[in-house]
Design a protein around this motif. Structure first.
Motif, PDB file in Angstrom:
ATOM      1  N   UNK A 152       0.830  -1.206   0.000  1.00  0.00           N
ATOM      2  CA  UNK A 152       0.000   0.000   0.000  1.00  0.00           C
ATOM      3  C   UNK A 152       0.866   1.259   0.000  1.00  0.00           C
ATOM      4  N   UNK A 153       0.285   2.336  -0.543  1.00  0.00           N
ATOM      5  CA  UNK A 153       0.956   3.639  -0.615  1.00  0.00           C
ATOM      6  C   UNK A 153       2.256   3.573  -1.415  1.00  0.00           C
ATOM      7  N   UNK A 154       2.195   2.822  -2.508  1.00  0.00           N
ATOM      8  CA  UNK A 154       3.318   2.741  -3.439  1.00  0.00           C
ATOM      9  C   UNK A 154       2.831   3.173  -4.827  1.00  0.00           C
ATOM     10  N   UNK A 155       3.489   4.164  -5.389  1.00  0.00           N
ATOM     11  CA  UNK A 155       3.148   4.648  -6.722  1.00  0.00           C
ATOM     12  C   UNK A 155       3.990   3.920  -7.756  1.00  0.00           C
ATOM     13  N   UNK A 156       3.373   3.538  -8.855  1.00  0.00           N
ATOM     14  CA  UNK A 156       4.040   2.730  -9.881  1.00  0.00           C
ATOM     15  C   UNK A 156       4.083   3.494 -11.205  1.00  0.00           C
ATOM     16  N   UNK A 157       5.254   3.536 -11.818  1.00  0.00           N
ATOM     17  CA  UNK A 157       5.421   4.148 -13.145  1.00  0.00           C
ATOM     18  C   UNK A 157       6.170   3.170 -14.044  1.00  0.00           C
ATOM     19  N   UNK A 158       5.676   3.026 -15.284  1.00  0.00           N
ATOM     20  CA  UNK A 158       6.326   2.160 -16.270  1.00  0.00           C
ATOM     21  C   UNK A 158       7.109   3.027 -17.254  1.00  0.00           C
ATOM     22  N   UNK A 159       8.371   2.679 -17.450  1.00  0.00           N
ATOM     23  CA  UNK A 159       9.228   3.442 -18.364  1.00  0.00           C
ATOM     24  C   UNK A 159      10.071   2.452 -19.161  1.00  0.00           C
ATOM     25  N   UNK A 160      10.228   2.735 -20.472  1.00  0.00           N
ATOM     26  CA  UNK A 160      11.183   1.934 -21.251  1.00  0.00           C
ATOM     27  C   UNK A 160      12.446   2.762 -21.436  1.00  0.00           C
ATOM     28  N   UNK A 161      13.552   2.260 -20.913  1.00  0.00           N
ATOM     29  CA  UNK A 161      14.836   2.942 -21.008  1.00  0.00           C
ATOM     30  C   UNK A 161      15.518   2.526 -22.310  1.00  0.00           C
ATOM     31  N   UNK A 162      15.461   3.416 -23.319  1.00  0.00           N
ATOM     32  CA  UNK A 162      16.027   3.096 -24.627  1.00  0.00           C
ATOM     33  C   UNK A 162      17.546   2.929 -24.575  1.00  0.00           C
ATOM     34  N   UNK A 163      18.188   3.693 -23.718  1.00  0.00           N
ATOM     35  CA  UNK A 163      19.640   3.627 -23.635  1.00  0.00           C
ATOM     36  C   UNK A 163      20.104   2.268 -23.126  1.00  0.00           C
ATOM     37  N   UNK A 164      19.387   1.738 -22.136  1.00  0.00           N
ATOM     38  CA  UNK A 164      19.759   0.441 -21.550  1.00  0.00           C
ATOM     39  C   UNK A 164      18.977  -0.724 -22.140  1.00  0.00           C
ATOM     40  N   UNK A 165      17.947  -0.424 -22.960  1.00  0.00           N
ATOM     41  CA  UNK A 165      17.057  -1.459 -23.520  1.00  0.00           C
ATOM     42  C   UNK A 165      16.425  -2.281 -22.394  1.00  0.00           C
ATOM     43  N   UNK A 166      15.871  -1.569 -21.410  1.00  0.00           N
ATOM     44  CA  UNK A 166      15.302  -2.202 -20.222  1.00  0.00           C
ATOM     45  C   UNK A 166      13.915  -1.636 -19.953  1.00  0.00           C
ATOM     46  N   UNK A 167      12.972  -2.535 -19.650  1.00  0.00           N
ATOM     47  CA  UNK A 167      11.681  -2.093 -19.133  1.00  0.00           C
ATOM     48  C   UNK A 167      11.857  -1.811 -17.640  1.00  0.00           C
ATOM     49  N   UNK A 168      11.574  -0.568 -17.232  1.00  0.00           N
ATOM     50  CA  UNK A 168      11.745  -0.186 -15.835  1.00  0.00           C
ATOM     51  C   UNK A 168      10.386  -0.015 -15.153  1.00  0.00           C
ATOM     52  N   UNK A 169      10.273  -0.597 -13.964  1.00  0.00           N
ATOM     53  CA  UNK A 169       9.082  -0.429 -13.133  1.00  0.00           C
ATOM     54  C   UNK A 169       9.512   0.377 -11.918  1.00  0.00           C
ATOM     55  N   UNK A 170       9.171   1.664 -11.902  1.00  0.00           N
ATOM     56  CA  UNK A 170       9.590   2.548 -10.827  1.00  0.00           C
ATOM     57  C   UNK A 170       8.589   2.476  -9.669  1.00  0.00           C
ATOM     58  N   UNK A 171       9.115   2.242  -8.483  1.00  0.00           N
ATOM     59  CA  UNK A 171       8.302   2.118  -7.272  1.00  0.00           C
ATOM     60  C   UNK A 171       8.741   3.179  -6.280  1.00  0.00           C
ATOM     61  N   UNK A 172       7.804   4.036  -5.871  1.00  0.00           N
ATOM     62  CA  UNK A 172       8.121   5.078  -4.905  1.00  0.00           C
ATOM     63  C   UNK A 172       6.927   5.370  -4.018  1.00  0.00           C
ATOM     64  N   UNK A 173       7.178   6.075  -2.943  1.00  0.00           N
ATOM     65  CA  UNK A 173       6.110   6.423  -2.003  1.00  0.00           C
ATOM     66  C   UNK A 173       5.076   7.310  -2.690  1.00  0.00           C
ATOM     67  N   UNK A 174       3.811   6.996  -2.477  1.00  0.00           N
ATOM     68  CA  UNK A 174       2.754   7.793  -3.079  1.00  0.00           C
ATOM     69  C   UNK A 174       1.457   7.019  -3.131  1.00  0.00           C
ATOM     70  N   UNK A 175       0.402   7.721  -3.471  1.00  0.00           N
ATOM     71  CA  UNK A 175      -0.910   7.100  -3.529  1.00  0.00           C
ATOM     72  C   UNK A 175      -1.124   6.439  -4.889  1.00  0.00           C
ATOM     73  N   UNK A 176      -1.839   5.326  -4.879  1.00  0.00           N
ATOM     74  CA  UNK A 176      -2.150   4.601  -6.108  1.00  0.00           C
ATOM     75  C   UNK A 176      -3.545   4.002  -6.003  1.00  0.00           C
ATOM     76  N   UNK A 177      -4.226   3.913  -7.140  1.00  0.00           N
ATOM     77  CA  UNK A 177      -5.574   3.361  -7.145  1.00  0.00           C
ATOM     78  C   UNK A 177      -5.583   1.835  -7.050  1.00  0.00           C
ATOM     79  N   UNK A 178      -4.433   1.231  -7.303  1.00  0.00           N
ATOM     80  CA  UNK A 178      -4.373  -0.233  -7.309  1.00  0.00           C
ATOM     81  C   UNK A 178      -3.047  -0.711  -6.740  1.00  0.00           C
TER      82      UNK A 178
END
Length: 230
Positions: A152-178
């Motif tokens: 709970x209270x984890x914000x999720x952001x999806x980013x594709x890092x073109x430089x590293x060719x990596x799918x990144x799932x960023x997890x940080x403190x924050x509100x989220x609906x799911x």
């Protein structure tokens, strides 16, 4: 003479049909089918890893630990006494890495999995991990399904890092609906699929909260064919 020609025609038609029938019988025997259908690597809430995989009919599996490379080798071979088409194997992290390699003895397919993560035996009960559990499934068509749950209270952001060719799932403190998420990912032709969970952890100084954050990339997952590296 007409009767002779009719007999020749009938014989020719019979030969053609018998040849086609013969080819239809031989063709399936010549076609080779990969023994591995799909597989799923997953980590539960305790940090323990396991591997589930489905085999096509006639496939059997045997796990062997390669002590030199510290790789869990899953050998697949044909067998008449297949007990089950679905297999589950518990896995152990050696240090901070987990390696799994499939060896299909009937084809040149060599799926590989490499993971960098914390050993669950070394985790403290009061750790500040934001990721609860996750799984990555090879769908058998070049795509992968990523499913995970966060606390709970984890914000999720999806980013594709073109430089590293990596799918990144960023997890940080924050509100989220799911707290549950799923994504279908596709790797570039000939390249392994890479997924990094990027944890943004707030630093503390003598018990007081600080605005500074440290970034930890764990777990890091790489899946692909043949030789791969993190």
């Amino acid at each position: 003479m007409k009767n002779l020609n009719l007999l020749v025609l009938v014989a020719s038609i019979t030969f053609v049909f018998s040849s086609c029938s013969s080819n239809e019988t031989i063709l399936p025997e010549e076609q080779s089918l990969d023994l591995l259908k799909t597989y799923t690597i997953k980590r539960d809430a305790s940090g323990a890893y396991s591997l589930d995989f489905d085999l096509n009919n006639g496939g059997k599996a045997e796990k062997v630990l390669n002590t030199e490379t510290k790789t869990n080798q899953i050998y697949l071979y044909s067998s008449d006494d297949q007990s089950s088409s679905r297999v589950t194997q518990d896995l152990t992290i050696e240090g901070t890495q987990l390696k799994v390699g499939f060896v299909d003895t009937t084809s040149d397919k060599l799926p590989q999995i490499m993971i960098t993560d914390d050993n669950p035996k070394l985790l403290s009960k009061n750790n500040n991990k934001k990721l609860n559990d996750y799984s990555i499934t090879s769908n058998g068509d070049g795509t992968y399904s990523l499913d995970f749950n966060v606390k709970r209270n984890v914000k999720v952001d999806f980013v594709y890092n073109n430089e590293l060719s990596v799918y990144e799932v960023h997890l940080e403190d924050g509100k989220s609906k799911s707290t549950s998420f799923t994504r279908v990912l596709e790797n570039e032709d000939g390249k392994p699929l890479k997924v990094d969970f990027v944890n943004h952890n707030r630093n503390s100084n003598k018990g007081e909260e600080s605005l500074a954050y440290s970034i930890i990339r764990k777990p890091k997952v790489t899946v692909g064919e043949g030789s791969i590296s993190l």
